[in-house]
Design a protein around this motif. Structure first.
Motif, PDB file in Angstrom:
ATOM      1  N   VAL A 229      -7.049   1.364   6.621  1.00 52.65           N
ATOM      2  CA  VAL A 229      -7.164   0.187   5.753  1.00 52.65           C
ATOM      3  C   VAL A 229      -8.450  -0.576   6.068  1.00 52.65           C
ATOM      4  O   VAL A 229      -9.154  -1.027   5.170  1.00 52.65           O
ATOM      5  CB  VAL A 229      -5.918  -0.716   5.891  1.00 52.65           C
TER       6      VAL A 229
ATOM      7  N   ARG B 152      -6.129  -0.610  -6.427  1.00 54.27           N
ATOM      8  CA  ARG B 152      -7.330  -0.181  -5.697  1.00 54.27           C
ATOM      9  C   ARG B 152      -6.997   1.112  -4.967  1.00 54.27           C
ATOM     10  O   ARG B 152      -5.901   1.259  -4.427  1.00 54.27           O
ATOM     11  CB  ARG B 152      -7.772  -1.237  -4.682  1.00 54.27           C
ATOM     12  N   THR B 153      -7.932   2.051  -4.967  1.00 56.41           N
ATOM     13  CA  THR B 153      -7.713   3.319  -4.273  1.00 56.41           C
ATOM     14  C   THR B 153      -8.822   3.561  -3.269  1.00 56.41           C
ATOM     15  O   THR B 153      -9.936   3.048  -3.406  1.00 56.41           O
ATOM     16  CB  THR B 153      -7.683   4.505  -5.258  1.00 56.41           C
ATOM     17  N   ALA B 154      -8.499   4.343  -2.252  1.00 59.12           N
ATOM     18  CA  ALA B 154      -9.501   4.752  -1.262  1.00 59.12           C
ATOM     19  C   ALA B 154      -9.058   6.065  -0.638  1.00 59.12           C
ATOM     20  O   ALA B 154      -7.896   6.226  -0.247  1.00 59.12           O
ATOM     21  CB  ALA B 154      -9.667   3.693  -0.182  1.00 59.12           C
TER      22      ALA B 154
ATOM     23  N   ALA C  55     -11.524   1.465   4.725  1.00 55.71           N
ATOM     24  CA  ALA C  55     -11.430   1.938   3.340  1.00 55.71           C
ATOM     25  C   ALA C  55     -12.550   1.375   2.480  1.00 55.71           C
ATOM     26  O   ALA C  55     -12.883   0.189   2.575  1.00 55.71           O
ATOM     27  CB  ALA C  55     -10.076   1.559   2.749  1.00 55.71           C
ATOM     28  N   ASP C  56     -13.119   2.220   1.659  1.00 51.12           N
ATOM     29  CA  ASP C  56     -14.108   1.833   0.657  1.00 51.12           C
ATOM     30  C   ASP C  56     -13.354   1.799  -0.676  1.00 51.12           C
ATOM     31  O   ASP C  56     -13.275   2.794  -1.383  1.00 51.12           O
ATOM     32  CB  ASP C  56     -15.252   2.847   0.628  1.00 51.12           C
ATOM     33  N   TRP C  57     -12.771   0.633  -0.988  1.00 55.73           N
ATOM     34  CA  TRP C  57     -11.859   0.497  -2.113  1.00 55.73           C
ATOM     35  C   TRP C  57     -12.583   0.605  -3.448  1.00 55.73           C
ATOM     36  O   TRP C  57     -13.674   0.084  -3.617  1.00 55.73           O
ATOM     37  CB  TRP C  57     -11.133  -0.848  -2.051  1.00 55.73           C
ATOM     38  N   GLU C  58     -11.927   1.284  -4.388  1.00 58.34           N
ATOM     39  CA  GLU C  58     -12.407   1.380  -5.761  1.00 58.34           C
ATOM     40  C   GLU C  58     -11.332   0.834  -6.686  1.00 58.34           C
ATOM     41  O   GLU C  58     -10.154   1.188  -6.550  1.00 58.34           O
ATOM     42  CB  GLU C  58     -12.702   2.833  -6.127  1.00 58.34           C
ATOM     43  N   ASP C  59     -11.717  -0.027  -7.615  1.00 59.40           N
ATOM     44  CA  ASP C  59     -10.771  -0.553  -8.585  1.00 59.40           C
ATOM     45  C   ASP C  59     -10.380   0.556  -9.559  1.00 59.40           C
ATOM     46  O   ASP C  59     -11.224   1.339  -9.997  1.00 59.40           O
ATOM     47  CB  ASP C  59     -11.374  -1.723  -9.355  1.00 59.40           C
TER      48      ASP C  59
ATOM     49  N   ILE D 147       0.836  -1.201   0.000  1.00 60.99           N
ATOM     50  CA  ILE D 147       0.000   0.000   0.000  1.00 60.99           C
ATOM     51  C   ILE D 147       0.871   1.253   0.000  1.00 60.99           C
ATOM     52  O   ILE D 147       1.796   1.381   0.814  1.00 60.99           O
ATOM     53  CB  ILE D 147      -0.947   0.030   1.223  1.00 60.99           C
TER      54      ILE D 147
ATOM     55  N   VAL E 220      -3.368   3.650  -1.909  1.00 63.12           N
ATOM     56  CA  VAL E 220      -3.294   2.972  -3.196  1.00 63.12           C
ATOM     57  C   VAL E 220      -2.760   1.574  -2.908  1.00 63.12           C
ATOM     58  O   VAL E 220      -1.618   1.415  -2.482  1.00 63.12           O
ATOM     59  CB  VAL E 220      -2.376   3.719  -4.195  1.00 63.12           C
ATOM     60  N   HIS E 221      -3.609   0.582  -3.122  1.00 64.90           N
ATOM     61  CA  HIS E 221      -3.302  -0.811  -2.782  1.00 64.90           C
ATOM     62  C   HIS E 221      -3.045  -1.598  -4.057  1.00 64.90           C
ATOM     63  O   HIS E 221      -3.833  -1.526  -5.004  1.00 64.90           O
ATOM     64  CB  HIS E 221      -4.485  -1.410  -2.017  1.00 64.90           C
TER      65      HIS E 221
END
Length: 183
Positions: free
Chosen positions: A112, A159-161, A115-119, A91, A174-175
């Motif tokens: 973490v 993935r970002t949040a 987090a509400d991850w978005e692709d 991350i 940024v994962h």
């Protein structure tokens, strides 16, 4: 007579818990070490463009991928935020605002967790890379702060949040999630 130790303690920069990379105002870039010589940074050769830096600035959103020679670079865009990399979690932590670095470090696990991850697409890398200000050339890193990002060769889901783990702290995460591993 003043308390010299007290004055020095208030003016001395505290020892950092993590290595952070700062930007001069533009995006940060993560370039595989095999392609560092292909990243030319900001160029004033052309009146209409600033070279690779200009391409990085055109990335829309939090992250993007650009071709660099035969490789791909990951652009950390949107905010010129101080950024570090946590290899155990894969991350990037982008420090938008916080009271202190210690608070950022303390709040990363909570960030973490909530987090509400978005692709945000995928990034293929040939292995280890360097994180640095996109205005610099990849072969001139001895002149600027940079951070080695140890990754295995492969393709990663990005993935970002945007996370606010408390009212005084905001982070962009940024994962990188490993998708495939090449031989």
């Amino acid at each position: 007579m003043t308390d010299l130790a007290g004055v020095l303690a208030r003016t001395r920069r505290p020892v950092s818990l993590l290595q952070w990379v700062d930007s001069g105002g533009g995006p940060l870039i993560v370039v595989p070490t095999t392609a560092l010589g292909d990243w030319k940074g900001a160029s004033d050769d052309d009146d209409d463009s600033w070279g690779d830096y200009d391409r990085a600035c055109e990335v829309d959103g939090y992250v993007g991928v650009l071709d660099v020679g035969a490789a791909q670079a990951l652009v950390l865009a949107d905010e010129p935020a101080s950024t570090t990399y946590l290899p155990d979690r894969r991350i990037f932590v982008r420090w938008l605002y916080a009271v202190s670095e210690a608070e950022v470090v303390r709040l990363v696990p909570r960030a973490v967790e909530i987090a509400d991850w978005e692709d945000a697409g995928t990034w293929t890398t040939s292995g280890p890379a360097e994180l640095f200000d996109s205005g610099y050339t990849g072969d001139g890193l001895e002149h600027t702060t940079h951070l080695t990002v140890n990754l295995a060769r492969g393709t990663y889901l990005i993935r970002t949040a945007s996370v606010q783990p408390d009212k005084r702290t905001a982070l962009m995460l940024v994962h990188l999630v490993e998708q495939t591993q090449s031989a």
